[in-house]
Write an enzyme that holds these catalytic residues in place. Structure first.
Site, mmCIF file in Angstrom:
data_model
loop_
_atom_site.group_PDB
_atom_site.id
_atom_site.type_symbol
_atom_site.label_atom_id
_atom_site.label_comp_id
_atom_site.label_asym_id
_atom_site.label_seq_id
_atom_site.Cartn_x
_atom_site.Cartn_y
_atom_site.Cartn_z
ATOM 1 C CG HIS A 1 28.412 -0.696 1.879
ATOM 2 N ND1 HIS A 1 28.252 0.049 0.732
ATOM 3 C CD2 HIS A 1 27.760 -0.005 2.852
ATOM 4 C CE1 HIS A 1 27.535 1.131 0.995
ATOM 5 N NE2 HIS A 1 27.219 1.118 2.286
ATOM 6 N N GLY B 1 25.570 9.663 2.616
ATOM 7 C CA GLY B 1 24.554 10.595 3.078
ATOM 8 C C GLY B 1 23.326 10.554 2.186
ATOM 9 C CG HIS C 1 26.529 5.228 -0.264
ATOM 10 N ND1 HIS C 1 27.830 5.314 0.183
ATOM 11 C CD2 HIS C 1 25.854 4.495 0.674
ATOM 12 C CE1 HIS C 1 27.945 4.681 1.338
ATOM 13 N NE2 HIS C 1 26.760 4.170 1.658
ATOM 14 C CD GLU D 1 21.019 3.176 1.003
ATOM 15 O OE1 GLU D 1 20.854 2.643 2.123
ATOM 16 O OE2 GLU D 1 21.901 4.042 0.777
ATOM 17 C CG ASP E 1 24.408 0.220 5.101
ATOM 18 O OD1 ASP E 1 25.409 0.920 4.866
ATOM 19 O OD2 ASP E 1 23.244 0.646 4.982
#
Length: 373
Positions: free
Chosen positions: A26, A187, A214, A217, A314
């Site tokens: 990632h 996004g 994703h 988070e 990230d």
């Protein structure tokens, strides 16, 4: 190579983490630029920067990223994507990205990025993918010329707040023989569930093309559920808020006693990979339900319970970090030893979007490297 990575060591000494073989699952292309490269590319395209000194610019990115909000965190990408709108810019950024991964001891990396964000200067979607692949291959050649070895795959992302997911999914499949190994949506998470892009995920499933999503988070269990059901996610990007589905009953000298909800039990039993990014998770407020310090991160809880956790960066620029640094931070916080660090890499190898035989070879390379440490 044109850059070097600081060496990091385990808490209390121990082996050089930077030298250990690692897997990066990632890592965003537009979050890993060198500040000096941004300065030079911005000058070439006439983009105004908040700082023109590379050191000051790097510091600016870190300060802007410590907002506690994913939405605010994502605003820094206006600058990085701004210098990645030409073929030359994409080639250079991708090439340096690979060099930097190799300097950090990464032997397999998946680079995720969103082609739809790189079209303002006339490139087509296919041309952006081709440019990034050209840079990747040049970076791999640079590493080989220095006596090293690295393998890289592209993860093509669709922006979840836009309406091009099916088109981007088709793009990813179209380039599966040209370096693209998987699909993602990225996004703003809250309010933009994977279910919005069900048609894209249906298409990918029909083509037997893997997806990581994703989720968990900036949004909670509903987002993760949608990633698994609507997105058929084989991995969860971050996924840390899965811990909301784990009820800690009590803690004593003998251990921690918990009850797993149906969702967390499913993720554990299916060995779905969690792509955690400790420093980023602190910056974006992903773990604010548990606190604001690395010791509050549910990573260790998930690890001790047997979830397939991995460690990632990230966005190396925004977090001022590297994979070795993230591992060192966790080692210092939770007292991990070499066996733990190897487990994280083997988890990542098992979750890599590679053929089974290649994943087995990758695991063997990791184990061999750790045995020599």
């Amino acid at each position: 190579m044109t850059t070097t990575t600081d060496d990091y060591f385990m808490a209390g000494g121990g082996p050089n983490i930077t030298a250990l073989p690692k897997v990066s699952l990632h890592d965003h292309l537009d979050g890993g630029l060198r500040p000096q490269t941004i300065v030079e590319l911005a000058d070439a395209v006439g983009l105004e920067l908040p700082e023109t000194d590379s050191d000051a610019l790097g510091q600016w990115f870190e300060e802007q990223s410590n907002s506690g909000s994913l939405v605010e965190y994502l605003k820094t990408f206006d600058i990085t994507t701004g210098v990645m709108q030409t073929s030359d810019g994409l080639v250079r950024v991708a090439r340096e990205f690979v060099q930097d991964l190799a300097d950090d001891g990464v032997i397999y990396g998946e680079i995720r990025w969103a082609p739809e964000q790189h079209l303002t200067r006339g490139l087509s979607l296919d041309e952006t993918v081709e440019a990034v692949q050209e840079g990747i291959e040049a970076g791999i050649a640079d590493v080989a010329a220095q006596g090293g070895s690295i393998r890289i795959g592209q993860l093509v992302s669709a922006m979840r707040h836009a309406d091009r997911a099916l088109e981007i999914a088709e793009l990813a499949v179209r380039h599966r023989g040209n370096g693209v190994v998987g699909f993602d949506i990225a996004g703003p998470e809250a309010g933009f569930a994977p279910s919005r892009h069900r048609a894209a995920f249906d298409y990918l499933a029909s083509k037997f093309f893997p997806a990581t999503v994703h989720a968990g988070e900036a949004d909670g269990l509903q987002s993760i559920t949608s990633a698994l059901i609507d997105g058929r996610a084989l991995r969860l990007g971050h996924g840390v808020r899965l811990a909301e589905d784990i009820q800690v009953e009590r803690e004593d000298d003998e251990g921690t006693y918990v009850t797993l909800g149906a969702l967390s039990q499913w993720v554990k039993d299916r060995e779905i990979v969690l792509e955690t990014s400790p420093s980023s998770n602190l910056q974006t407020g992903a773990i604010e339900a548990w606190g604001d310090d690395i010791l509050d991160h549910p990573f260790d809880l998930l690890y001790q319970l047997g979830f397939r956790v991995t460690v990632n960066t990230d966005n190396r620029l925004m977090s001022g970090t590297s994979l070795s640094r993230e591992l060192a931070i966790l080692s210092d916080a939770f007292g991990y030893d070499l066996v733990d660090l190897e487990t994280f890499q083997l988890n990542a190898a098992a979750g890599a979007f590679l053929p089974l035989e290649d994943r087995e070879d990758l695991a063997d390379a990791i184990s061999a490297g750790f045995e020599q440490a």
